[in-house]
Design an enzyme around this catalytic site. Structure first.
Site, PDB file in Angstrom:
ATOM      1  N   GLU A   1      -3.516   7.489  -4.142  1.00  0.00           N
ATOM      2  CA  GLU A   1      -3.472   6.192  -3.452  1.00  0.00           C
ATOM      3  C   GLU A   1      -3.180   5.082  -4.449  1.00  0.00           C
ATOM      4  O   GLU A   1      -3.889   4.944  -5.452  1.00  0.00           O
ATOM      5  CB  GLU A   1      -4.801   5.928  -2.736  1.00  0.00           C
TER       6      GLU A   1
ATOM      7  N   TYR B   1       0.857  -1.196   0.000  1.00  0.00           N
ATOM      8  CA  TYR B   1       0.000   0.000   0.000  1.00  0.00           C
ATOM      9  C   TYR B   1       0.887   1.238   0.000  1.00  0.00           C
ATOM     10  O   TYR B   1       1.896   1.306   0.706  1.00  0.00           O
ATOM     11  CB  TYR B   1      -0.894   0.014   1.249  1.00  0.00           C
TER      12      TYR B   1
END
Ligand code: ADP
Ligand code: MG
Length: 399
Positions: free
Chosen positions: A205, A116
């Protein structure tokens, strides 16, 4: 302002961030031409909506998954045909889901591990925070709640920019040590940071960032949000705006300079000033109601804009009551009253209406409303107005 994954990936590529190649389509007629641009064999089919969690999502007709790995072009076409025009529900769309109007065909990747990575503004420190985690492909909120030790954060001062020590901390947190991998990570994070900064992003993101079986890094998903206040200087970004993904009421409101955000409740509010709008929503909640929207008409709204605000509020079928709460500083209460009267002439106000006016030209405003014959209740204070609208909506429901 949000953009689609396929658009974000085109921008990533311009900044040297590795992404798989792909082609976006809006209709079945484009399938063959699009697929011919990808290598023969397996194809990943991805629904393009402004929401995450597509992989685990379900379409309203029961078809499962907004991210599908097809073994052949034929299968890819079948999946894409099922997705186009279908409504995808994910944990980020709300139960009503989002209609899929674009599908992205992209190359399958041999994933070794998912990570992530995100960049956003940390308001508390006025710095750009970069968040990295070895737990990719799952929501970061979940990781933060269950295994916070798996998250690495660095705070970048925008004046000095991304430094080597930031990159090292992140790479170490992600467990990268091979020389080639460190080199790739350096290029990737530098590209993302430059992109974030130059394009006035509010959030970038990458979930997941992946390593392939051959050890290469790649951004497999991309979610980007831009700072709306900077769009005036980002013409190429504005060109990517997909109005089909936005609430038509919000688009209408922005044309009249109104700040409108649709919410889930049933009591609409029309307020001047963002702070007052927030407290109005709070106090509606306090008295057991639920706000249907945030609506700030601003300090200089015209009578026409106020009429438009009413029209937008009343076009929402969830609205069962309206609270107008105006504190006239720059705004004149008389102008609001005229706006309400103007709205009542063109649209039928068929739900309880409570109006609380205070401040500049309040007497004139009240007089205009009283003489107009519009059915309304007046509230003396903010609390009184909120209490009255919650009660009236309840009474109307049980009647
Ligand atoms: P979302 O976050 O909306 O569910 P993602 O793009 O993150 O969509 O895809 C979900 C999952 O599907 C990823 O975590 C990954 O495991 C898999 N996936 C996505 N794209 C590919 C691809 N090109 N090749 C292989 N697997 C993929
Ligand atoms: Mg994802």
């Amino acid at each position: 302002m949000n953009i689609h994954e396929y658009q974000a990936k085109t921008l990533f590529a311009e900044y040297g961030v590795p992404v798989a190649s792909g082609v976006a389509v809006q209709s079945e007629a484009e399938f063959d031409q699009a697929l011919s641009q990808l290598p023969d064999g397996a194809v990943v089919v991805k629904a393009q909506i402004h929401a995450g969690g597509r992989g685990k999502g379900t379409f309203t007709d029961g078809f499962k998954g907004g991210v599908k790995i097809a073994k052949s072009r034929e299968e890819a076409k079948e999946y894409a045909a099922k997705m186009l025009g279908n409504t995808l529900v994910t944990h980020q769309t709300g139960p009503q889901g989002r209609e899929v109007k674009t599908v992205y065909f992209t190359e399958p990747v041999d994933i070794e591990k998912e990570y992530y990575l995100a960049l956003t503004l940390d308001r508390a420190t006025s710095k750009i925070v970069i968040i990295a985690s070895t737990e990719g492909g799952v929501d970061i909120e979940e990781v933060a709640a269950n295994t916070p030790e798996k998250i690495t954060k660095v705070f970048v001062d925008p004046a000095s920019g991304l430094q080597n020590h930031h990159k090292r901390t992140l790479a170490f947190g992600l467990g990268f040590s091979a020389k080639e991998q460190l080199k790739q990570f350096d290029r990737l994070i530098s590209g993302l940071y430059q992109f974030y900064w130059e394009k006035d992003c509010a959030m970038v993101e990458v979930n997941p960032l992946i390593t392939t079986k051959s050890g290469d890094l790649q951004a497999l998903d991309a979610k980007v949000n831009f700072d709306s206040n900077a769009l005036f200087r980002q013409k190429d970004i504005v060109a990517l705006r997909d109005l089909g993904e936005e609430d038509p009421k919000e688009i209408e409101a922005s044309k009249y300079g109104l700040s409108y955000i649709a919410l889930d409740g049933n009591i609409a509010c029309l307020v001047n000033g963002a702070g007052l709008a927030m407290s109005t929503m709070d106090i509606i909640k306090h008295y057991g109601g639920n706000p249907a929207n945030f609506l700030d008409v601003g300090g200089s709204a015209t009578e026409e804009a106020v009429t438009e605000a009413f029209r937008i509020i009343l076009s929402d079928p969830k609205v069962e009551g309206i609270l107008v709460n105006i504190f006239g500083g720059i705004m004149s209460c008389a102008r609001i009253a005229k706006g309400v009267i103007g709205a009542a002439k063109t649209v039928e106000i068929n739900v309880p209406l409570v109006v609380r006016l205070e401040g500049n030209e309040v007497e004139e405003g009240k007089k205009l409303l009283a003489e107009s014959g519009i059915k309304l209740t007046s509230g003396d204070t903010l609390a009184d107005g909120a209490k009255k609208i919650v009660e009236e909506v309840k009474a109307a429901k049980s009647a």
